[in-house]
Design a protein around this motif. Structure first.
Motif, PDB file in Angstrom:
ATOM      1  N   LYS A 268       6.471   4.340  12.790  1.00  0.00           N
ATOM      2  CA  LYS A 268       6.499   5.105  11.543  1.00  0.00           C
ATOM      3  C   LYS A 268       5.143   5.672  11.155  1.00  0.00           C
ATOM      4  O   LYS A 268       5.070   6.661  10.424  1.00  0.00           O
ATOM      5  N   ILE A 269       4.048   5.052  11.611  1.00  0.00           N
ATOM      6  CA  ILE A 269       2.725   5.522  11.175  1.00  0.00           C
ATOM      7  C   ILE A 269       1.816   5.997  12.292  1.00  0.00           C
ATOM      8  O   ILE A 269       0.852   6.701  12.051  1.00  0.00           O
ATOM      9  N   GLY A 270       2.099   5.616  13.531  1.00  0.00           N
ATOM     10  CA  GLY A 270       1.206   5.910  14.645  1.00  0.00           C
ATOM     11  C   GLY A 270       0.870   7.389  14.798  1.00  0.00           C
ATOM     12  O   GLY A 270      -0.262   7.747  15.117  1.00  0.00           O
ATOM     13  N   PHE A 271       1.838   8.251  14.534  1.00  0.00           N
ATOM     14  CA  PHE A 271       1.623   9.691  14.704  1.00  0.00           C
ATOM     15  C   PHE A 271       0.632  10.255  13.676  1.00  0.00           C
ATOM     16  O   PHE A 271       0.077  11.334  13.865  1.00  0.00           O
TER      17      PHE A 271
ATOM     18  N   ARG B  34      12.105   2.454   0.960  1.00  0.00           N
ATOM     19  CA  ARG B  34      12.550   1.398   0.031  1.00  0.00           C
ATOM     20  C   ARG B  34      12.936   0.114   0.762  1.00  0.00           C
ATOM     21  O   ARG B  34      13.029  -0.941   0.153  1.00  0.00           O
ATOM     22  N   ASP B  35      13.157   0.198   2.075  1.00  0.00           N
ATOM     23  CA  ASP B  35      13.532  -0.985   2.853  1.00  0.00           C
ATOM     24  C   ASP B  35      12.319  -1.664   3.465  1.00  0.00           C
ATOM     25  O   ASP B  35      12.454  -2.578   4.280  1.00  0.00           O
ATOM     26  N   ASN B  36      11.133  -1.258   3.102  1.00  0.00           N
ATOM     27  CA  ASN B  36       9.907  -1.818   3.666  1.00  0.00           C
ATOM     28  C   ASN B  36       9.676  -3.204   3.073  1.00  0.00           C
ATOM     29  O   ASN B  36       9.131  -3.347   1.987  1.00  0.00           O
ATOM     30  N   GLN B  37      10.092  -4.224   3.802  1.00  0.00           N
ATOM     31  CA  GLN B  37       9.999  -5.591   3.297  1.00  0.00           C
ATOM     32  C   GLN B  37       8.551  -6.050   3.155  1.00  0.00           C
ATOM     33  O   GLN B  37       8.202  -6.792   2.248  1.00  0.00           O
ATOM     34  N   TYR B  38       7.699  -5.610   4.067  1.00  0.00           N
ATOM     35  CA  TYR B  38       6.284  -6.009   4.002  1.00  0.00           C
ATOM     36  C   TYR B  38       5.665  -5.486   2.720  1.00  0.00           C
ATOM     37  O   TYR B  38       4.991  -6.223   2.000  1.00  0.00           O
ATOM     38  N   LEU B  39       5.892  -4.234   2.397  1.00  0.00           N
ATOM     39  CA  LEU B  39       5.313  -3.639   1.197  1.00  0.00           C
ATOM     40  C   LEU B  39       5.836  -4.342  -0.052  1.00  0.00           C
ATOM     41  O   LEU B  39       5.092  -4.581  -0.987  1.00  0.00           O
ATOM     42  N   GLY B  40       7.087  -4.725  -0.038  1.00  0.00           N
ATOM     43  CA  GLY B  40       7.666  -5.434  -1.174  1.00  0.00           C
ATOM     44  C   GLY B  40       6.921  -6.736  -1.461  1.00  0.00           C
ATOM     45  O   GLY B  40       6.726  -7.101  -2.610  1.00  0.00           O
TER      46      GLY B  40
ATOM     47  N   GLU C 217       1.677   6.579   1.357  1.00  0.00           N
ATOM     48  CA  GLU C 217       2.774   7.357   0.769  1.00  0.00           C
ATOM     49  C   GLU C 217       4.034   7.233   1.615  1.00  0.00           C
ATOM     50  O   GLU C 217       5.140   7.083   1.082  1.00  0.00           O
ATOM     51  N   LEU C 218       3.871   7.279   2.923  1.00  0.00           N
ATOM     52  CA  LEU C 218       5.011   7.146   3.822  1.00  0.00           C
ATOM     53  C   LEU C 218       5.643   5.767   3.687  1.00  0.00           C
ATOM     54  O   LEU C 218       6.863   5.626   3.614  1.00  0.00           O
ATOM     55  N   GLN C 219       4.813   4.734   3.622  1.00  0.00           N
ATOM     56  CA  GLN C 219       5.320   3.368   3.513  1.00  0.00           C
ATOM     57  C   GLN C 219       5.986   3.109   2.162  1.00  0.00           C
ATOM     58  O   GLN C 219       6.989   2.410   2.090  1.00  0.00           O
ATOM     59  N   THR C 220       5.448   3.656   1.089  1.00  0.00           N
ATOM     60  CA  THR C 220       6.049   3.429  -0.229  1.00  0.00           C
ATOM     61  C   THR C 220       7.342   4.213  -0.399  1.00  0.00           C
ATOM     62  O   THR C 220       8.175   3.848  -1.226  1.00  0.00           O
ATOM     63  N   ALA C 221       7.521   5.275   0.365  1.00  0.00           N
ATOM     64  CA  ALA C 221       8.760   6.047   0.298  1.00  0.00           C
ATOM     65  C   ALA C 221       9.911   5.304   0.961  1.00  0.00           C
ATOM     66  O   ALA C 221      11.076   5.578   0.675  1.00  0.00           O
TER      67      ALA C 221
END
Length: 91
Positions: free
Chosen positions: A8-11, A81-87, A75-79
């Motif tokens: 999701k972020i490497g690019f 909603r299923d990002n358990q780590y960010l939660g 911004e990508l990670q906060t968008a």
């Protein structure tokens, strides 16, 4: 960092294998090293060697800060909603 998280972020991280000192091959370890410093609260000089040379990692971190890369990643990670780590971080 899982393969899915990296996909999701490497690019968003600059560099490719053919660029000297900007190798896309070590971007994942670079990010893991940055996260280690940020999570631990340690100084850059305490960065374990397996993440790379501390001055190089810090320089790359700073360059990506100035280029807005970390902001785009956040911004990508906060968008997502299923990002358990960010939660866990936000909660």
């Amino acid at each position: 960092m899982s393969d899915g998280q990296w996909e999701k972020i490497g690019f968003l991280l600059p560099g490719k294998a053919s660029d000297p000192d900007r190798s896309g091959l070590d971007n994942r370890e670079f990010v893991k090293g940055c996260l280690w410093v940020l999570r631990s609260g340690a100084h850059w000089c305490d960065l374990p060697e397996h993440y790379g040379k501390r001055k190089t990692v810090h320089r790359r971190f700073s360059c990506r800060c100035h280029a807005g890369v970390w902001e785009r990643i956040f911004e990508l990670q906060t968008a997502d909603r299923d990002n358990q780590y960010l939660g866990r971080v936000v909660s």
